[in-house]
Write a protein that holds these residues in place. Structure first.
Motif, PDB file in Angstrom:
ATOM      1  N   VAL A  53      73.146 -39.649  14.346  1.00  0.00           N
ATOM      2  CA  VAL A  53      72.310 -38.950  15.328  1.00  0.00           C
ATOM      3  C   VAL A  53      72.027 -37.538  14.816  1.00  0.00           C
ATOM      4  N   GLY A  56      69.479 -37.338  12.267  1.00  0.00           N
ATOM      5  CA  GLY A  56      68.171 -37.839  12.680  1.00  0.00           C
ATOM      6  C   GLY A  56      67.831 -39.250  12.245  1.00  0.00           C
ATOM      7  N   HIS A  59      68.559 -42.363  17.074  1.00  0.00           N
ATOM      8  CA  HIS A  59      68.511 -41.585  18.303  1.00  0.00           C
ATOM      9  C   HIS A  59      69.341 -42.301  19.359  1.00  0.00           C
ATOM     10  N   LYS A  60      69.887 -41.497  20.259  1.00  0.00           N
ATOM     11  CA  LYS A  60      70.584 -42.097  21.395  1.00  0.00           C
ATOM     12  C   LYS A  60      69.631 -42.179  22.573  1.00  0.00           C
ATOM     13  N   CYS A  70      65.459 -44.387  13.897  1.00  0.00           N
ATOM     14  CA  CYS A  70      64.238 -43.588  13.915  1.00  0.00           C
ATOM     15  C   CYS A  70      63.315 -44.106  12.830  1.00  0.00           C
ATOM     16  N   CYS A  75      61.315 -37.453  10.437  1.00  0.00           N
ATOM     17  CA  CYS A  75      62.250 -37.014  11.468  1.00  0.00           C
ATOM     18  C   CYS A  75      63.649 -36.881  10.918  1.00  0.00           C
ATOM     19  N   ALA A  78      67.189 -34.799  14.690  1.00  0.00           N
ATOM     20  CA  ALA A  78      66.823 -35.321  16.005  1.00  0.00           C
ATOM     21  C   ALA A  78      66.661 -34.183  16.983  1.00  0.00           C
ATOM     22  N   LYS A  79      65.491 -33.605  17.054  1.00  0.00           N
ATOM     23  CA  LYS A  79      65.348 -32.520  17.998  1.00  0.00           C
ATOM     24  C   LYS A  79      64.209 -32.685  18.969  1.00  0.00           C
ATOM     25  N   THR A  81      62.532 -35.987  20.846  1.00  0.00           N
ATOM     26  CA  THR A  81      62.421 -37.443  20.951  1.00  0.00           C
ATOM     27  C   THR A  81      61.747 -37.842  22.253  1.00  0.00           C
ATOM     28  N   GLU A  94      59.826 -45.875  20.460  1.00  0.00           N
ATOM     29  CA  GLU A  94      59.747 -44.432  20.231  1.00  0.00           C
ATOM     30  C   GLU A  94      58.287 -44.024  20.185  1.00  0.00           C
ATOM     31  N   LYS A 117      65.702 -28.334  21.292  1.00  0.00           N
ATOM     32  CA  LYS A 117      65.772 -29.794  21.323  1.00  0.00           C
ATOM     33  C   LYS A 117      65.252 -30.288  22.666  1.00  0.00           C
ATOM     34  N   ASN A 119      64.615 -34.256  24.962  1.00  0.00           N
ATOM     35  CA  ASN A 119      64.586 -35.721  24.999  1.00  0.00           C
ATOM     36  C   ASN A 119      63.843 -36.153  26.245  1.00  0.00           C
TER      37      ASN A 119
END
Lengths: 130, 130
Positions: A53, A56, A59-60, A70, A75, A78-79, A81, A94, A117, A119
DNA sequence: TAACGCTGTGTAATAATATAACATATTTAA
DNA sequence: TTAAATATGTTATATTATTACACAGCGTTA
């Protein structure tokens, strides 16, 4: 040039598994699947997941406690998503939408908070389930 | 005119507690606090939480497994939530930004999915923690 | 008013998700 | 070549959430 992360044995095994699935996998289902490869304990899975994670590669999906690969090669971290989730069949996709990303990236609240970040999860019904 | 939900005893007790806190509470910390009111089991808490989420009185912060009261009196159904979360002090604030809401409401993917809900969480550092 | 559906309650048990703590190994960088 | 950082393996445990069962209250309706 982007930094190439070198993955450890466990990280590779688990990333491989997640990349083979186009849908999110849960930690304990991953654990079940990788037992034949010598990974025996939840913590071994979670450690690899956390690392993947962080860099990147996966992703969760927070609302589902599940992990998805991903597909966006750019990417690296992971900032930012965005996912769409079908509440009937649980299909997860995604989303990469330039305009939406712009709006989110540029968002400023009035509290002086410094964001690094986000999500976003959209819920609804996919074409098949409507 | 909006439908006035009549809450049951347990639902009221738990909503009261959550509304008194300006920060998200976790289910088992709620359970601990309401034991003196005769609520003894996790399930009693989760049942009330689920109902309160459903009618929009509280929201779940998915990345934290915690529940926060909705301050927006218009928000009768939890279908469009935005939060900012400080990764240092864990302070959580619900965001109501008209322009952002518009963008999110109007978002269309290219898969023909029908959205009815979204949840957006911004992460970063609040003013105090920068 | 009796039967039914719906919502809520209470309790016990258990499932599912995630981390702490400890010992050791391997890799990286000074 | 030693120290720091990262990864491994294992046991135990913490945290989050649900299943299953029995029953109570309330409004509808037949």
């Amino acid at each position: 040039m982007q930094k190439q992360e070198i993955l450890s044995k466990n990280q590779k095994i688990i990333l491989d598994l997640i990349e083979k699935s186009d849908q999110p996998l849960k930690a304990y289902s991953i654990l079940f699947d990788v037992k034949k490869k010598g990974i025996n304990a939840p913590l071994q899975v979670y450690r690899a997941l956390n690392k993947l994670v962080k860099i990147g590669k996966i992703h969760k999906i927070e609302s589902r406690n599940a992990f998805i690969a991903c597909k966006n090669s750019k990417c690296q971290i992971a900032k930012a998503t965005v996912f769409s989730i079908c509440e009937s069949c649980e299909d997860v996709t995604e989303i990469h939408d330039h305009k939406l990303s712009e709006h989110l990236r540029d968002f400023k609240d009035n509290k002086g908070m410094k964001y690094n970040k986000y999500n976003l999860e959209f819920f609804g019904l996919c074409k098949k389930c409507i």
